[in-house]
Design a protein around this motif. Structure first.
Motif, PDB file in Angstrom:
ATOM      1  N   VAL A 268      -6.428 -18.330  40.433  1.00 15.54           N
ATOM      2  CA  VAL A 268      -5.953 -18.313  41.816  1.00 15.54           C
ATOM      3  C   VAL A 268      -7.149 -18.124  42.739  1.00 15.54           C
ATOM      4  N   ALA A 269      -7.241 -18.986  43.747  1.00 17.30           N
ATOM      5  CA  ALA A 269      -8.217 -18.805  44.823  1.00 17.30           C
ATOM      6  C   ALA A 269      -7.466 -18.283  46.044  1.00 17.30           C
ATOM      7  N   ILE A 270      -7.963 -17.212  46.618  1.00 14.97           N
ATOM      8  CA  ILE A 270      -7.342 -16.610  47.796  1.00 14.97           C
ATOM      9  C   ILE A 270      -8.304 -16.760  48.970  1.00 14.97           C
ATOM     10  N   VAL A 271      -7.772 -17.137  50.111  1.00 11.05           N
ATOM     11  CA  VAL A 271      -8.585 -17.287  51.316  1.00 11.05           C
ATOM     12  C   VAL A 271      -8.154 -16.218  52.311  1.00 11.05           C
ATOM     13  N   GLY A 272      -9.055 -15.289  52.618  1.00  4.90           N
ATOM     14  CA  GLY A 272      -8.769 -14.243  53.584  1.00  4.90           C
ATOM     15  C   GLY A 272      -8.685 -12.857  52.972  1.00  4.90           C
ATOM     16  N   ALA A 273      -9.535 -11.941  53.456  1.00  5.01           N
ATOM     17  CA  ALA A 273      -9.587 -10.575  52.929  1.00  5.01           C
ATOM     18  C   ALA A 273      -8.959  -9.590  53.898  1.00  5.01           C
ATOM     19  N   GLY A 274      -7.717  -9.906  54.303  1.00  2.69           N
ATOM     20  CA  GLY A 274      -6.892  -8.939  55.008  1.00  2.69           C
ATOM     21  C   GLY A 274      -5.913  -8.321  54.029  1.00  2.69           C
ATOM     22  N   TYR A 275      -4.873  -7.669  54.555  1.00  2.00           N
ATOM     23  CA  TYR A 275      -3.958  -6.958  53.666  1.00  2.00           C
ATOM     24  C   TYR A 275      -3.236  -7.899  52.698  1.00  2.00           C
ATOM     25  N   THR A 276      -2.801  -9.054  53.180  1.00  3.76           N
ATOM     26  CA  THR A 276      -2.062  -9.971  52.315  1.00  3.76           C
ATOM     27  C   THR A 276      -2.941 -10.474  51.185  1.00  3.76           C
ATOM     28  N   GLY A 277      -4.125 -10.973  51.525  1.00  5.04           N
ATOM     29  CA  GLY A 277      -5.007 -11.509  50.504  1.00  5.04           C
ATOM     30  C   GLY A 277      -5.484 -10.455  49.533  1.00  5.04           C
ATOM     31  N   LEU A 278      -5.803  -9.269  50.032  1.00  5.97           N
ATOM     32  CA  LEU A 278      -6.303  -8.207  49.158  1.00  5.97           C
ATOM     33  C   LEU A 278      -5.200  -7.661  48.260  1.00  5.97           C
ATOM     34  N   SER A 279      -3.989  -7.520  48.800  1.00  4.44           N
ATOM     35  CA  SER A 279      -2.874  -7.063  47.976  1.00  4.44           C
ATOM     36  C   SER A 279      -2.552  -8.095  46.902  1.00  4.44           C
ATOM     37  N   ALA A 280      -2.551  -9.373  47.285  1.00  9.68           N
ATOM     38  CA  ALA A 280      -2.314 -10.419  46.290  1.00  9.68           C
ATOM     39  C   ALA A 280      -3.392 -10.382  45.213  1.00  9.68           C
ATOM     40  N   ALA A 281      -4.658 -10.208  45.614  1.00  8.83           N
ATOM     41  CA  ALA A 281      -5.752 -10.159  44.644  1.00  8.83           C
ATOM     42  C   ALA A 281      -5.584  -8.988  43.685  1.00  8.83           C
TER      43      ALA A 281
ATOM     44  N   VAL B 240      -9.031 -14.058  39.540  1.00 11.28           N
ATOM     45  CA  VAL B 240      -8.909 -14.216  40.986  1.00 11.28           C
ATOM     46  C   VAL B 240     -10.285 -14.314  41.617  1.00 11.28           C
ATOM     47  N   VAL B 241     -10.442 -15.293  42.514  1.00  8.13           N
ATOM     48  CA  VAL B 241     -11.612 -15.361  43.383  1.00  8.13           C
ATOM     49  C   VAL B 241     -11.105 -15.382  44.822  1.00  8.13           C
ATOM     50  N   LEU B 242     -11.534 -14.415  45.599  1.00 12.76           N
ATOM     51  CA  LEU B 242     -11.134 -14.320  47.001  1.00 12.76           C
ATOM     52  C   LEU B 242     -12.324 -14.682  47.881  1.00 12.76           C
ATOM     53  N   LEU B 243     -12.100 -15.574  48.840  1.00 15.17           N
ATOM     54  CA  LEU B 243     -13.137 -16.028  49.756  1.00 15.17           C
ATOM     55  C   LEU B 243     -12.821 -15.550  51.167  1.00 15.17           C
ATOM     56  N   GLU B 244     -13.779 -14.903  51.798  1.00 14.71           N
ATOM     57  CA  GLU B 244     -13.633 -14.386  53.161  1.00 14.71           C
ATOM     58  C   GLU B 244     -14.756 -14.937  54.017  1.00 14.71           C
TER      59      GLU B 244
ATOM     60  N   ARG C  90     -12.874 -11.153  41.911  1.00 15.89           N
ATOM     61  CA  ARG C  90     -14.168 -11.423  42.535  1.00 15.89           C
ATOM     62  C   ARG C  90     -13.940 -11.676  44.020  1.00 15.89           C
ATOM     63  N   ILE C  91     -14.635 -10.937  44.870  1.00 13.14           N
ATOM     64  CA  ILE C  91     -14.514 -11.103  46.316  1.00 13.14           C
ATOM     65  C   ILE C  91     -15.856 -11.555  46.853  1.00 13.14           C
TER      66      ILE C  91
ATOM     67  N   VAL D 179      -3.737 -21.833  45.181  1.00 13.66           N
ATOM     68  CA  VAL D 179      -4.431 -21.357  46.379  1.00 13.66           C
ATOM     69  C   VAL D 179      -3.456 -20.539  47.220  1.00 13.66           C
ATOM     70  N   ILE D 180      -3.878 -19.356  47.608  1.00 14.87           N
ATOM     71  CA  ILE D 180      -3.131 -18.521  48.555  1.00 14.87           C
ATOM     72  C   ILE D 180      -3.927 -18.473  49.852  1.00 14.87           C
ATOM     73  N   VAL D 181      -3.301 -18.881  50.939  1.00 13.85           N
ATOM     74  CA  VAL D 181      -3.934 -18.842  52.256  1.00 13.85           C
ATOM     75  C   VAL D 181      -3.416 -17.601  52.985  1.00 13.85           C
ATOM     76  N   ALA D 182      -4.298 -16.646  53.220  1.00 16.36           N
ATOM     77  CA  ALA D 182      -3.913 -15.344  53.776  1.00 16.36           C
ATOM     78  C   ALA D 182      -4.757 -15.033  55.006  1.00 16.36           C
ATOM     79  N   THR D 183      -4.724 -15.936  55.966  1.00 18.17           N
ATOM     80  CA  THR D 183      -5.589 -15.817  57.147  1.00 18.17           C
ATOM     81  C   THR D 183      -4.820 -15.507  58.426  1.00 18.17           C
ATOM     82  N   ASP D 184      -3.507 -15.679  58.443  1.00 17.97           N
ATOM     83  CA  ASP D 184      -2.611 -15.280  59.533  1.00 17.97           C
ATOM     84  C   ASP D 184      -3.167 -15.671  60.910  1.00 17.97           C
ATOM     85  N   ALA D 185      -3.313 -14.697  61.832  1.00 18.30           N
ATOM     86  CA  ALA D 185      -3.721 -15.007  63.202  1.00 18.30           C
ATOM     87  C   ALA D 185      -5.175 -15.432  63.311  1.00 18.30           C
ATOM     88  N   TYR D 186      -5.943 -15.315  62.233  1.00 15.40           N
ATOM     89  CA  TYR D 186      -7.356 -15.687  62.253  1.00 15.40           C
ATOM     90  C   TYR D 186      -7.607 -16.954  61.433  1.00 15.40           C
TER      91      TYR D 186
END
Length: 445
Positions: free
Chosen positions: A45-58, A68-72, A215-216, A246-253
Motif C-alpha cells: 500500500v502506498a499512502i499519500v499524506g501524513a495527517g491523521y488519516t494517512g498515519l492511522s491507516a499506515a 506500507v510506504v507513506l509519502l508526504e 516507511r515514511i 493507493v490511499i489518498v489522505a490529503t483532504d483540504a491540502y
C-alpha cells in the motif's frame, strides 16, 4: 532510530512555520527522523499524506502485516493535523438524528456509532503507544450564545442522551464555573471528548507506524500516478513507489494530482492565538477542569489551555493581509471582555490553516481510480474521524471488511457551486464579524 539534530531553518522559513504551526511546533516533541524517497520502493500500500488519516491507516496496515510506504510532500502533520485547535470531539457538526435522514438507515447509524466512539480510539492509541502529546480526556464544552444557541445544545443533549452518550446539560451558572466567563447561557458537556496537542499526536502516530514497520518519506511530493495494471507507480522527484493499492489522505491540502478532491471542498480558514502561560490563580478560574470549549456562534470561537497553561483562542479567519492585524486585535478585545480577571494579555503564538468543508458537513469516501481510495471532508472534526476512518481504510485494504461495510457509501466527487465566492465569503465575512465584535464595549457580554 536516533533523532539527529537538524540545521536551523532560514529566517523566512522560521517565520512561515511560526505562522502556520505556531505553538504546536514550538512545544511538540521532535518528529521521527525521515528522509525523502530515493530509488524504487516496493509496498503493498502506498499512502499519500501524513495527517491523521494517512498515519492511522499506515499504523493499522502495518500492524496487520502489510508493507506500507507513506509519502508526504512536506513534513509530518504539515496540514490541518499540525494546525488545528486540538479538540478531540465525538460525532460531527450534524445533529445526531439527521444522520439517518442524510445517509439512510444503514450508513447513518453506522457513522454515528463509529464517530461517537472516535475519541476513545484516539486516547487508546495514545496510551498503547506511549505518545507524548498532552492528552487530556476530561470532556469538551459546547457553549450556548443566546436563546438560539441554548436551544441548539438542548437538542444535541436530548439526541445524544437518547443514544446513551455520556453528555450533560449545564446551566449558565455551571457553565460560568467551568469556563470562567459569564458569556454563555449554558453548555453541553461531552465526557467522551477531550483535548490533545495535535502536532505531537500526529508525530506520535508516525512513530508508532514506523515502529510497526511503515516507511515514511517526507519532502516527497507525488508528481504522477501511473496505472501499470497489476500495480501503481507513484513518482516523486527522486524515487518511485510500486504498490497495488493507493490511499489518498490529503483532504483540504490536496494538490493538483487528484483535483477532484480539491474541487469538492470549500476551504474555510481558521486561526489560533496563544497567550503566555497563565498564573496559577488565573488557571484556577479559566477552564479549571481542563475542558476544551467552543461556542454556537456562526463565526465561532474556541478556547482551551495547553499543558503549560497558555490560553488558546481560535476562530474563523486567515492571518494574512488585513487579517494578520485585525484578528489578533479582536482576540485582545474579546479576552478582555470575557475574562477581565486576565488583565492585559500578550499572544506568544499566532497561526492558521484550512478546514475542508462539504456541502452537507459529512465526510466522503471516494474510489478515485482502480484500488485508489480516499476519505476526506472532515468539516473541522479531523482528529477523531481522521484516526477512525484511517483505520477503516486499513481494514478495507486488508480484506477485513468490504466497501459496503464502511460508514459512508462510495460517491463521486461533486463540484460545489460558486466555490471561489463561498471561500472568499468565509474569509472576508470573518473579517467583518471580528471588526464589528471588537468594537463592542468591554463591559458587554
Amino acid at each position: 532510530m536516533t533523532d539527529l539534530p537538524k540545521p536551523s531553518p532560514a529566517p523566512q522559513q522560521a517565520q512561515d512555520r511560526r505562522r502556520s504551526h505556531g505553538l504546536w511546533a514550538a512545544s511538540a516533541p521532535p518528529a521521527p527522523v525521515t528522509s525523502a524517497l530515493e530509488g524504487l520502493a516496493e509496498a503493498d500500500v502506498a499512502i499519500v499524506g501524513a495527517g491523521y488519516t494517512g498515519l492511522s491507516a499506515a499504523l493499522h496496515l502495518s500492524e496487520g502485516g502489510a508493507r506500507v510506504v507513506l509519502l508526504e510532500a512536506q513534513e509530518i502533520g504539515f496540514g490541518a493535523a499540525g494546525r488545528n485547535v486540538g479538540l478531540v470531539n465525538a460525532g460531527l457538526w450534524v445533529m445526531p438524528q439527521r444522520l439517518p435522514e442524510l445517509l439512510g438507515p444503514i450508513y447513518g447509524p453506522r457513522l454515528l456509532q463509529l464517530l461517537g466512539q472516535a475519541p476513545q480510539l484516539v486516547y487508546a492509541l495514545v496510551d498503547k503507544h506511549g505518545m507524548d502529546c498532552e492528552a487530556v480526556h476530561r470532556g469538551t464544552l459546547h457553549c450556548a450564545v443566546g436563546a438560539s444557541g441554548l436551544e441548539e445544545i438542548r437538542q444535541r443533549h436530548q439526541q445524544w442522551q437518547a443514544l446513551g452518550a455520556p453528555v450533560q446539560l449545564l446551566d449558565a451558572q455551571a457553565t460560568a464555573q467551568a469556563t470562567g466567563t459569564t458569556l454563555y447561557q449554558g453548555s453541553l458537556l461531552d465526557l467522551r471528548a477531550g483535548t490533545i496537542q495535535p502536532l505531537a499526536y500526529a508525530r506520535g502516530l508516525a512513530r508508532a507506524a514506523m515502529a510497526a514497520g511503515a516507511r515514511i518519506h517526507t519532502h516527497s511530493r507525488v508528481s504522477a500516478a501511473e496505472d501499470a495494471g497489476s500495480h501503481w507507480l507513484l513518482h516523486t522527484a527522486a524515487g518511485r513507489v510500486r504498490a497495488p493499492w493507493v490511499i489518498v489522505a490529503t483532504d483540504a491540502y490536496t494538490g493538483a494530482l487528484w483535483p477532484q478532491l480539491q474541487r469538492e471542498q470549500i476551504r474555510l480558514p481558521y486561526f489560533n492565538l496563544a497567550t503566555r502561560p497563565l498564573s496559577a490563580q488565573q488557571r484556577a478560574r479559566i477552564l479549571p477542569q481542563g475542558h476544551g470549549a467552543w461556542d454556537t456562534r456562526q463565526v465561532l470561537a474556541s478556547l482551551r489551555c495547553d499543558a503549560a497553561g497558555r490560553l488558546v483562542l481560535g476562530s474563523v479567519g486567515a492571518l494574512r493581509g488585513l487579517g494578520a492585524q485585525l484578528h489578533p486585535h479582536w482576540g485582545h478585545k474579546v479576552l478582555a471582555r470575557w475574562f477581565p480577571q486576565l488583565g492585559p494579555v500578550e499572544f506568544e503564538h499566532a497561526w492558521y490553516g484550512q478546514i475542508g468543508m462539504t456541502g452537507d458537513a459529512l465526510p466522503r469516501f471516494h474510489q478515485l481510480a482502480r484500488n485508489t481510495i480516499s476519505f476526506s471532508g472532515y468539516n473541522g472534526r479531523g482528529i477523531g474521524p481522521g484516526t477512525t476512518l484511517g483505520r477503516e481504510l486499513a481494514r478495507l485494504v486488508l480484506g477485513q471488511i468490504d466497501a459496503t461495510q464502511l460508514p459512508v457509501p462510495v460517491t463521486e466527487p461533486q463540484r460545489p457551486a460558486l466555490k471561489p465566492l463561498r471561500e472568499a465569503a468565509y474569509e472576508y465575512g470573518a473579517l467583518a464579524a471580528h471588526a464589528t465584535d471588537r468594537l463592542r464595549p468591554p463591559a458587554s457580554a
